[in-house]
Design a protein around this motif. Sequence first.
Motif, PDB file in Angstrom:
ATOM      1  N   ARG A 267      24.292  49.046   7.665  1.00  0.00           N
ATOM      2  CA  ARG A 267      23.891  50.148   8.517  1.00  0.00           C
ATOM      3  C   ARG A 267      25.101  50.790   9.177  1.00  0.00           C
ATOM      4  O   ARG A 267      26.138  50.179   9.335  1.00  0.00           O
ATOM      5  CB  ARG A 267      22.936  49.657   9.621  1.00  0.00           C
ATOM      6  N   THR A 268      24.923  52.035   9.539  1.00  0.00           N
ATOM      7  CA  THR A 268      25.969  52.711  10.294  1.00  0.00           C
ATOM      8  C   THR A 268      25.835  52.395  11.775  1.00  0.00           C
ATOM      9  O   THR A 268      26.730  52.697  12.556  1.00  0.00           O
ATOM     10  CB  THR A 268      25.882  54.230  10.090  1.00  0.00           C
ATOM     11  N   GLY A 269      24.726  51.810  12.171  1.00  0.00           N
ATOM     12  CA  GLY A 269      24.519  51.458  13.562  1.00  0.00           C
ATOM     13  C   GLY A 269      23.845  50.111  13.666  1.00  0.00           C
ATOM     14  O   GLY A 269      24.161  49.184  12.923  1.00  0.00           O
ATOM     15  N   HIS A 300      22.655  62.706  12.508  1.00  0.00           N
ATOM     16  CA  HIS A 300      22.478  62.750  11.050  1.00  0.00           C
ATOM     17  C   HIS A 300      22.204  61.350  10.501  1.00  0.00           C
ATOM     18  O   HIS A 300      21.254  61.140   9.740  1.00  0.00           O
ATOM     19  CB  HIS A 300      23.722  63.340  10.388  1.00  0.00           C
ATOM     20  N   SER A 301      23.032  60.385  10.884  1.00  0.00           N
ATOM     21  CA  SER A 301      22.823  59.018  10.404  1.00  0.00           C
ATOM     22  C   SER A 301      21.539  58.429  10.980  1.00  0.00           C
ATOM     23  O   SER A 301      20.852  57.649  10.308  1.00  0.00           O
ATOM     24  CB  SER A 301      24.021  58.134  10.762  1.00  0.00           C
ATOM     25  N   LEU A 302      21.195  58.810  12.207  1.00  0.00           N
ATOM     26  CA  LEU A 302      19.952  58.324  12.801  1.00  0.00           C
ATOM     27  C   LEU A 302      18.748  58.840  12.022  1.00  0.00           C
ATOM     28  O   LEU A 302      17.801  58.099  11.759  1.00  0.00           O
ATOM     29  CB  LEU A 302      19.861  58.750  14.262  1.00  0.00           C
ATOM     30  N   ALA A 303      18.796  60.115  11.632  1.00  0.00           N
ATOM     31  CA  ALA A 303      17.695  60.691  10.858  1.00  0.00           C
ATOM     32  C   ALA A 303      17.556  59.974   9.516  1.00  0.00           C
ATOM     33  O   ALA A 303      16.435  59.700   9.060  1.00  0.00           O
ATOM     34  CB  ALA A 303      17.935  62.182  10.647  1.00  0.00           C
ATOM     35  N   ARG A 304      18.688  59.658   8.878  1.00  0.00           N
ATOM     36  CA  ARG A 304      18.651  58.958   7.592  1.00  0.00           C
ATOM     37  C   ARG A 304      18.073  57.554   7.749  1.00  0.00           C
ATOM     38  O   ARG A 304      17.219  57.123   6.968  1.00  0.00           O
ATOM     39  CB  ARG A 304      20.059  58.898   7.010  1.00  0.00           C
ATOM     40  N   GLU A 305      18.545  56.833   8.760  1.00  0.00           N
ATOM     41  CA  GLU A 305      18.054  55.478   9.003  1.00  0.00           C
ATOM     42  C   GLU A 305      16.573  55.484   9.382  1.00  0.00           C
ATOM     43  O   GLU A 305      15.808  54.615   8.960  1.00  0.00           O
ATOM     44  CB  GLU A 305      18.874  54.816  10.115  1.00  0.00           C
ATOM     45  N   SER A 307      14.339  57.674   8.546  1.00  0.00           N
ATOM     46  CA  SER A 307      13.549  57.985   7.351  1.00  0.00           C
ATOM     47  C   SER A 307      13.352  56.736   6.492  1.00  0.00           C
ATOM     48  O   SER A 307      12.241  56.469   6.015  1.00  0.00           O
ATOM     49  CB  SER A 307      14.256  59.080   6.541  1.00  0.00           C
ATOM     50  N   ALA A 308      14.429  55.963   6.305  1.00  0.00           N
ATOM     51  CA  ALA A 308      14.310  54.722   5.529  1.00  0.00           C
ATOM     52  C   ALA A 308      13.379  53.731   6.223  1.00  0.00           C
ATOM     53  O   ALA A 308      12.606  53.024   5.573  1.00  0.00           O
ATOM     54  CB  ALA A 308      15.694  54.106   5.334  1.00  0.00           C
ATOM     55  N   LEU A 309      13.444  53.687   7.548  1.00  0.00           N
ATOM     56  CA  LEU A 309      12.578  52.790   8.316  1.00  0.00           C
ATOM     57  C   LEU A 309      11.115  53.177   8.133  1.00  0.00           C
ATOM     58  O   LEU A 309      10.250  52.305   7.940  1.00  0.00           O
ATOM     59  CB  LEU A 309      12.961  52.834   9.788  1.00  0.00           C
ATOM     60  N   ARG A 310      10.830  54.457   8.185  1.00  0.00           N
ATOM     61  CA  ARG A 310       9.433  54.906   8.025  1.00  0.00           C
ATOM     62  C   ARG A 310       8.909  54.581   6.634  1.00  0.00           C
ATOM     63  O   ARG A 310       7.726  54.249   6.468  1.00  0.00           O
ATOM     64  CB  ARG A 310       9.339  56.401   8.323  1.00  0.00           C
ATOM     65  N   VAL A 311       9.775  54.677   5.621  1.00  0.00           N
ATOM     66  CA  VAL A 311       9.361  54.311   4.264  1.00  0.00           C
ATOM     67  C   VAL A 311       8.998  52.837   4.201  1.00  0.00           C
ATOM     68  O   VAL A 311       7.974  52.451   3.630  1.00  0.00           O
ATOM     69  CB  VAL A 311      10.480  54.641   3.252  1.00  0.00           C
ATOM     70  N   ARG A 312       9.848  51.988   4.801  1.00  0.00           N
ATOM     71  CA  ARG A 312       9.545  50.557   4.822  1.00  0.00           C
ATOM     72  C   ARG A 312       8.272  50.275   5.608  1.00  0.00           C
ATOM     73  O   ARG A 312       7.480  49.406   5.241  1.00  0.00           O
ATOM     74  CB  ARG A 312      10.719  49.774   5.426  1.00  0.00           C
ATOM     75  N   ALA A 313       8.068  51.005   6.697  1.00  0.00           N
ATOM     76  CA  ALA A 313       6.859  50.804   7.506  1.00  0.00           C
ATOM     77  C   ALA A 313       5.611  51.159   6.707  1.00  0.00           C
ATOM     78  O   ALA A 313       4.605  50.448   6.763  1.00  0.00           O
ATOM     79  CB  ALA A 313       6.944  51.648   8.772  1.00  0.00           C
TER      80      ALA A 313
END
Length: 344
Positions: A267-269, A300-305, A307-313
């Motif tokens: 992760r970037t964060g 930008h990185s928060l939006a990407r992360e 989005s990936a989180l919502r997919v996993r959810a």
Amino acid sequence: MTPRGLSAVIGFLARVAITAALILAGWLLGGLPLTIIATLIAVPLFVRTQDGRIWWSAILSRLRFRLASARGLTHFSDSDRLPGTLGTTTLVQTQPYAILGGRDRYSVVVRFDAEHSDWLDGIDSEPGLVAVSITTQTGAAVRSGFAIAPSAGALTRSVLHEALPITAGIPTAWACLTWRGDAPPTEAIEAFLQRAGLQPLDGPAVAAVVSTAFVPDREPITSWEHTGPGSAHEFKNRYEHAGFTSVVWHVASGAGRVAELLGDESRTGLGRVTAVYTPQPGIGGLRQSVLVTLTCPDEHSLAREASALRVRATGAAVTLAPCATTMASSFAVGLGVGVAGVGR
């Protein structure tokens, strides 16, 4: 019926009683016109927002946020001090382990080892214990698997399956135990730690956990008095602190699979899942609340992360709802150091 189910039933019956009282008062005081008005006022008691809150609760939260914003309370600027409720928290004791105090609550943070977690089976009957949280945090750390102890009881297994990513392992995990009392319940804390075989963190270690959560890319600060992010600003839909941006979600449903939300990729964060359990003395069992926090260095990185989180959810059948208008306080609770509060 589970404690959560019983609480929901009691809440529903209370709303029904309030509605009936409003309609009756409207009819007696003003006939049909006031009855219609009373009915319209009562409707939001039964309608929920995206984050699972009743409309009236959401309206009041937004009003409180606007008032706080107008008074400048959503912006914090201090080079050392922690913001919000964390700023009023003190380290009552730093060695040999840390005791954090706030209001009438005292917390101890311990290293969490899933293979030696039988102590979870007794948290619903431990005198004075008002909350236990388990926090897992992922980042660039290497993961290592673990197994649940064969002697673990049903409560332990339930908690671990809800709070930890069992298939992938965890890079960092800690638990926090919170007692209520007029003074630090040192004897009760020491007896519990010894009985459970827990390894508590000392003051510098707890300060490092908190300082890293606010500013992930800096060297961890080990002095509680100087762990502040320097500046912080709460917005309705995000929390900005020291150049980083965080979003906190409340798990509205599907908490049993929340462990799957922590991805395996670098992760970037920071990503953090905190499951809070509060014993229910009157009805027995535990009440659960789960928060998911993402912290990234830019939007930008928060939006990407996110989005990936919502997919996993979606894949895990978990419903995430943003902690709208309560980002700062939810971030504090999600740190898993206990005294900032429990639940949403």
